[in-house]
Design a protein around this motif. Structure first.
Motif, PDB file in Angstrom:
ATOM      1  N   UNK A 109     -17.170   0.724  61.042  1.00 11.00           N
ATOM      2  CA  UNK A 109     -18.017  -0.281  61.092  1.00 11.00           C
ATOM      3  C   UNK A 109     -17.345  -1.411  62.050  1.00 11.00           C
ATOM      4  N   UNK A 110     -17.999  -1.890  63.070  1.00 11.73           N
ATOM      5  CA  UNK A 110     -17.649  -2.931  63.933  1.00 11.73           C
ATOM      6  C   UNK A 110     -17.965  -4.032  63.719  1.00 11.73           C
ATOM      7  N   UNK A 111     -17.642  -5.240  64.299  1.00 11.51           N
ATOM      8  CA  UNK A 111     -17.953  -6.551  64.342  1.00 11.51           C
ATOM      9  C   UNK A 111     -17.482  -7.484  65.753  1.00 11.51           C
ATOM     10  N   UNK A 112     -18.261  -8.706  65.980  1.00 12.26           N
ATOM     11  CA  UNK A 112     -17.710  -9.337  66.979  1.00 12.26           C
ATOM     12  C   UNK A 112     -18.314  -8.354  68.191  1.00 12.26           C
ATOM     13  N   UNK A 113     -19.314  -7.663  68.272  1.00 12.25           N
ATOM     14  CA  UNK A 113     -19.781  -6.815  69.444  1.00 12.25           C
ATOM     15  C   UNK A 113     -18.726  -5.652  69.847  1.00 12.25           C
ATOM     16  N   UNK A 114     -18.005  -5.332  68.813  1.00 14.85           N
ATOM     17  CA  UNK A 114     -17.109  -4.086  68.837  1.00 14.85           C
ATOM     18  C   UNK A 114     -15.792  -4.328  69.055  1.00 14.85           C
TER      19      UNK A 114
ATOM     20  N   UNK B   4     -13.490  -9.140  57.733  1.00 14.72           N
ATOM     21  CA  UNK B   4     -13.992  -9.079  56.706  1.00 14.72           C
ATOM     22  C   UNK B   4     -15.520  -8.347  56.810  1.00 14.72           C
ATOM     23  N   UNK B   5     -16.179  -8.963  57.941  1.00 17.63           N
ATOM     24  CA  UNK B   5     -17.622  -8.604  57.904  1.00 17.63           C
ATOM     25  C   UNK B   5     -17.500  -7.044  58.116  1.00 17.63           C
ATOM     26  N   UNK B   6     -16.625  -6.687  58.989  1.00 15.52           N
ATOM     27  CA  UNK B   6     -16.566  -4.844  59.420  1.00 15.52           C
ATOM     28  C   UNK B   6     -16.164  -4.315  58.115  1.00 15.52           C
ATOM     29  N   UNK B   7     -15.362  -4.841  57.466  1.00 11.09           N
ATOM     30  CA  UNK B   7     -14.680  -4.136  56.049  1.00 11.09           C
ATOM     31  C   UNK B   7     -15.989  -4.001  55.356  1.00 11.09           C
ATOM     32  N   UNK B   8     -16.435  -4.994  55.044  1.00  2.34           N
ATOM     33  CA  UNK B   8     -17.596  -5.100  54.107  1.00  2.34           C
ATOM     34  C   UNK B   8     -18.790  -4.124  54.328  1.00  2.34           C
ATOM     35  N   UNK B   9     -18.983  -3.918  55.712  1.00  4.56           N
ATOM     36  CA  UNK B   9     -20.139  -3.202  56.245  1.00  4.56           C
ATOM     37  C   UNK B   9     -19.628  -1.480  55.878  1.00  4.56           C
ATOM     38  N   UNK B  10     -18.353  -1.477  56.324  1.00  3.45           N
ATOM     39  CA  UNK B  10     -18.084  -0.053  56.286  1.00  3.45           C
ATOM     40  C   UNK B  10     -17.711   0.444  55.034  1.00  3.45           C
TER      41      UNK B  10
ATOM     42  N   UNK C 209      -8.997 -17.701  62.151  1.00  2.03           N
ATOM     43  CA  UNK C 209     -10.151 -17.706  61.284  1.00  2.03           C
ATOM     44  C   UNK C 209     -11.226 -16.885  61.739  1.00  2.03           C
ATOM     45  N   UNK C 210     -11.501 -16.691  62.901  1.00  2.00           N
ATOM     46  CA  UNK C 210     -12.619 -15.993  63.664  1.00  2.00           C
ATOM     47  C   UNK C 210     -12.506 -14.561  63.460  1.00  2.00           C
ATOM     48  N   UNK C 211     -11.141 -14.394  63.632  1.00  3.80           N
ATOM     49  CA  UNK C 211     -10.559 -12.870  63.629  1.00  3.80           C
ATOM     50  C   UNK C 211     -10.651 -12.251  62.160  1.00  3.80           C
TER      51      UNK C 211
ATOM     52  N   UNK D  91      -9.156 -10.435  71.913  1.00  3.71           N
ATOM     53  CA  UNK D  91      -8.988 -11.543  70.802  1.00  3.71           C
ATOM     54  C   UNK D  91      -7.750 -12.130  70.733  1.00  3.71           C
ATOM     55  N   UNK D  92      -6.901 -11.737  71.481  1.00  5.37           N
ATOM     56  CA  UNK D  92      -5.476 -12.361  71.305  1.00  5.37           C
ATOM     57  C   UNK D  92      -5.570 -13.838  71.380  1.00  5.37           C
ATOM     58  N   UNK D  93      -6.406 -14.622  72.084  1.00  6.19           N
ATOM     59  CA  UNK D  93      -6.532 -15.895  72.378  1.00  6.19           C
ATOM     60  C   UNK D  93      -7.490 -16.537  71.170  1.00  6.19           C
TER      61      UNK D  93
END
Length: 127
Positions: free
Chosen positions: A55-60, A94-100, A87-89, A81-83
């Motif tokens: 699963x992906x999040x943040x548009x992949x 968490x979102x992608x993990x829960x979906x997967x 907390x956002x990362x 996402x390096x910058x």
């Protein structure tokens, strides 16, 4: 004058045990079916450890891969996402993990139900 009672023609009034034998056969068939179903479910459980769900999040930009036995196998985070704030990362992970994990759980439930129906779906217990 009393009525004559006819003979039974060699027939016995005793039950031949037909119903008892039928019940024993049914019990043996049920036990064999249960054993086959348990073997197939065990094999399926073993296969789950190599089946992957992602699963992906943040548009992949964050991708999480889990196995069918609900273990996280990999987390990929895009360089985009390096910058980004930690907390956002973290929230995206968490979102992608829960979906997967939800995909893996749903797959397991559906496949387990298919196996159960294969063996138990045609049985009629007189209910």
């Amino acid at each position: 004058m009393a009525k004559k009672i006819r003979g039974l023609g060699g027939r016995s009034l005793k039950s031949s045990g037909g119903k008892k034998n039928d019940i024993m056969k049914l019990m043996q068939e049920a036990q064999k079916t249960q054993e086959l179903m348990e073997q197939e479910l065990k094999q399926f459980e073993n296969e789950l450890s190599i089946k992957e769900f992602e699963a992906t999040s943040g548009g992949g930009v964050v991708k999480v891969i889990v196995t069918g036995d609900l273990r996280v196998k990999d987390i990929e985070i895009s360089d985009e996402l390096e910058d980004e704030e930690f907390e956002i990362i973290k929230d995206m992970i968490i979102a992608a993990t829960n979906e997967a994990l939800e995909k893996a759980k749903l797959y397991k439930e559906e496949e387990t139900e298919k196996i159960s129906q294969k063996y138990l779906g045609g049985l009629n217990f007189g209910m």
